[in-house]
Motif scaffolding. Structure first.
Motif, PDB file in Angstrom:
ATOM      1  N   ASN A   1     -25.716  23.526  26.261  1.00 58.35           N
ATOM      2  CA  ASN A   1     -25.799  22.735  25.041  1.00 58.35           C
ATOM      3  C   ASN A   1     -24.414  22.265  24.604  1.00 58.35           C
ATOM      4  OD1 ASN A   1     -26.618  21.636  22.532  1.00 58.35           O
ATOM      5  ND2 ASN A   1     -26.397  23.627  21.527  1.00 58.35           N
ATOM      6  N   GLN A   2     -23.747  21.533  25.508  1.00 62.11           N
ATOM      7  CA  GLN A   2     -22.391  21.079  25.232  1.00 62.11           C
ATOM      8  C   GLN A   2     -22.311  19.594  25.520  1.00 62.11           C
ATOM      9  OE1 GLN A   2     -19.140  22.881  24.822  1.00 62.11           O
ATOM     10  NE2 GLN A   2     -20.455  24.454  23.955  1.00 62.11           N
ATOM     11  N   ALA A   3     -21.535  18.894  24.748  1.00 60.73           N
ATOM     12  CA  ALA A   3     -21.291  17.482  25.027  1.00 60.73           C
ATOM     13  C   ALA A   3     -19.816  17.209  24.781  1.00 60.73           C
ATOM     14  CB  ALA A   3     -22.148  16.603  24.119  1.00 60.73           C
TER      15      ALA A   3
ATOM     16  N   GLU B   1     -24.359  19.811  21.892  1.00 57.48           N
ATOM     17  CA  GLU B   1     -25.066  18.597  22.287  1.00 57.48           C
ATOM     18  C   GLU B   1     -25.970  18.068  21.173  1.00 57.48           C
ATOM     19  OE1 GLU B   1     -26.383  18.710  26.403  1.00 57.48           O
ATOM     20  OE2 GLU B   1     -28.176  17.611  25.815  1.00 57.48           O
TER      21      GLU B   1
ATOM     22  N   THR C   1     -15.179  19.030  22.847  1.00 55.68           N
ATOM     23  CA  THR C   1     -16.603  19.294  23.015  1.00 55.68           C
ATOM     24  C   THR C   1     -17.244  19.661  21.683  1.00 55.68           C
ATOM     25  OG1 THR C   1     -16.225  21.623  23.551  1.00 55.68           O
ATOM     26  CG2 THR C   1     -16.284  20.091  25.403  1.00 55.68           C
TER      27      THR C   1
ATOM     28  N   LEU D   1     -24.225  15.739  18.828  1.00 52.23           N
ATOM     29  CA  LEU D   1     -23.514  14.593  19.389  1.00 52.23           C
ATOM     30  C   LEU D   1     -23.818  13.297  18.628  1.00 52.23           C
ATOM     31  CD1 LEU D   1     -21.631  13.481  21.539  1.00 52.23           C
ATOM     32  CD2 LEU D   1     -23.606  13.101  23.010  1.00 52.23           C
TER      33      LEU D   1
ATOM     34  N   LYS E   1     -22.983  13.974  28.055  1.00 50.99           N
ATOM     35  CA  LYS E   1     -23.866  15.118  27.786  1.00 50.99           C
ATOM     36  C   LYS E   1     -24.014  16.017  29.001  1.00 50.99           C
ATOM     37  CE  LYS E   1     -27.097  13.269  24.361  1.00 50.99           C
ATOM     38  NZ  LYS E   1     -28.502  12.949  24.127  1.00 50.99           N
TER      39      LYS E   1
END
Ligand code: ADP
Ligand code: ASP
Ligand code: MG
Length: 400
Positions: free
Chosen positions: A259-261, A310, A307, A313, A333
């Motif tokens: 769950n990172q963007a 997500e 970062t 975002l 994403k």
């Protein structure tokens, strides 16, 4: 004893499973304990409600999201209480407000300010089993708030702390905390005891078995915390003080956060105050920035990459486009954060280099790195993230 038990989404995912939970709660009560139960929404319910909201808007009002999302937990609390009453037990369900959980007004990521335990205590004194809807509270203006994803864990720990409960048990769909997500690495080993500090790293780096803020609070309030399965009688994992743990492994486990963007700003003016203004704006909007990288370009400008979760975002994007701090804005994403965790790293060298070598052998490019005393995190391509977890788990011999 006074025991707080929390049952997660999978554990209350069907009516049969709610019945199973009712039986477990009844058994705890029959042993002469006072019992407070905290429940999550049925599995998939919170995501389903979020999808409904996103059908109408990319960025729904956060107040409205809280109205919506808090409903999932109310359903399970009421159903469990009905089941218990039918079995001949006195039970009462409560919303966050009825349970006296007061929060700040950061909708969807609210923090608990205080808990007025009088209603819970009164019900316990009347020999009732109290069933609290997790993940929610009330602001001082009387608005419904929610505590962030996975927030029912926090409800349970906060109530256990406020009531000075003897034990807080988090029931889930795995036997406890493992050396890594057992769904990705079947050879992962269950950890019997882990320190609050390491558990906090695991949780904040993506091992969702416990929500990170719940671990933080358990440490602060010294709550005796156990996580275990609601599907068997296995003993689970005890989370406790570091000094109470005899054997400290060099590396305890691997965490993965998909769950990172990443947001990349190219051509940012190289002058004092730019970073401050960007990150202050994001912080004001309760957007959590994690890793940051800045490097100087050749034309007197810099590139800034960072970062965010997500699911934040879209909002971050809107803020950036309004501020327009750079000539080019890029969003990605398809990244993930893989982390190696271990208190033993404090006193040993070579742990980090092994992680980098492992990535090299797997031909996985490391895009960002951050380290602390007890962890190394790497941002890599999301499609290779499970491969990376498996390779690291093996490289540090966690399957042995
Ligand atoms: P609940 O709905 O009960 O709150 P969660 O889905 O939030 O359960 O958390 C349990 C899940 O966490 C497990 O099913 C497992 O896939 C995942 N998980 C990730 N990392 C770990 C880990 N290190 N140990 C145990 N479970 C982990
Ligand atoms: N139902 C909420 C979620 O899915 C809270 C929780 O399960 O702890 O995030
Ligand atoms: Mg959870």
């Amino acid at each position: 004893m006074l025991i707080v038990q929390k049952y997660g989404g999978t554990s209350v995912g069907t009516l049969e499973r709610i019945e199973n939970v009712a039986k477990r709660v009844a058994k705890t009560k029959d042993k002469g304990n006072k019992v407070v139960v905290v429940v999550s929404a049925m599995s998939g319910e919170t995501n389903k409600l979020l999808e409904y909201a996103h059908h109408f808007s990319k960025t729904p009002q956060r107040r409205e999201l809280d109205m919506l999302l808090s409903s999932g937990e109310r359903v399970t609390a009421a159903l469990l209480s009905i089941a218990l009453n039918e079995m001949g037990y006195k039970a009462v369900s409560m919303t966050g407000r009825q349970a006296g959980i007061y929060t700040d007004d950061a909708h969807t990521v609210a923090r608990i300010d205080k808990i007025d335990t009088s209603s819970i205590k009164k019900a316990l004194d009347e020999d009732k089993i109290v069933v609290v809807a997790g993940f929610q509270g009330i602001t001082k203006n009387g608005e419904v708030s929610t505590l962030g994803r996975g927030g029912s864990d926090l409800t349970a720990v906060a109530i256990a702390g406020a009531l000075k409960a003897d034990l807080c048990e988090i029931y889930t769909d795995v036997d406890g905390v493992y050396t890594t997500d057992p769904r990705i690495v079947p050879e992962a080993k269950k950890i019997d005891v882990i320190s609050y500090e390491e558990m906090l790293e695991f949780a904040s780096l993506g091992a969702k078995v416990l929500q990170s803020r719940s671990v933080e609070l358990a440490k602060k309030l010294n709550v005796k915390l156990v996580t275990r399965s609601s599907f068997n009688e296995n003993p689970g994992t005890l989370i406790t003080k570091e000094e109470d743990i005899m054997e400290k492994p060099l590396v305890s486990g691997i965490a993965l956060d998909k769950n990172q963007a990443r947001i990349t700003l190219r051509g940012v003016k190289d002058k004092p105050g730019i970073a401050a203004s960007i990150f202050k704006k994001l912080a004001d909007e309760n957007i959590n920035v994690d890793m940051i990288i800045q490097n100087v370009g050749h034309d007197g400008t810099t590139n800034l990459g960072f970062t965010v979760p997500e699911n934040e975002l879209e909002r971050a994007k809107q803020i950036m486009e309004k501020m327009h701090p750079a000539d080019h804005l890029e969003y990605d994403k398809n990244i993930a954060k893989v982390s190696v965790i271990g208190v033993g790293m404090k006193s040993h060298s070579g742990v980090a280099s092994k992680a980098f070598e492992t990535m090299a052998k797997e031909n996985i490019n490391i895009e960002m790195i951050s380290t602390s005393e007890i962890k190394i995190s790497m941002i890599i391509d999301e499609s290779k993230s499970e491969q990376a977890v498996r390779a690291l788990h093996k490289a540090y011999e966690l399957d042995k």
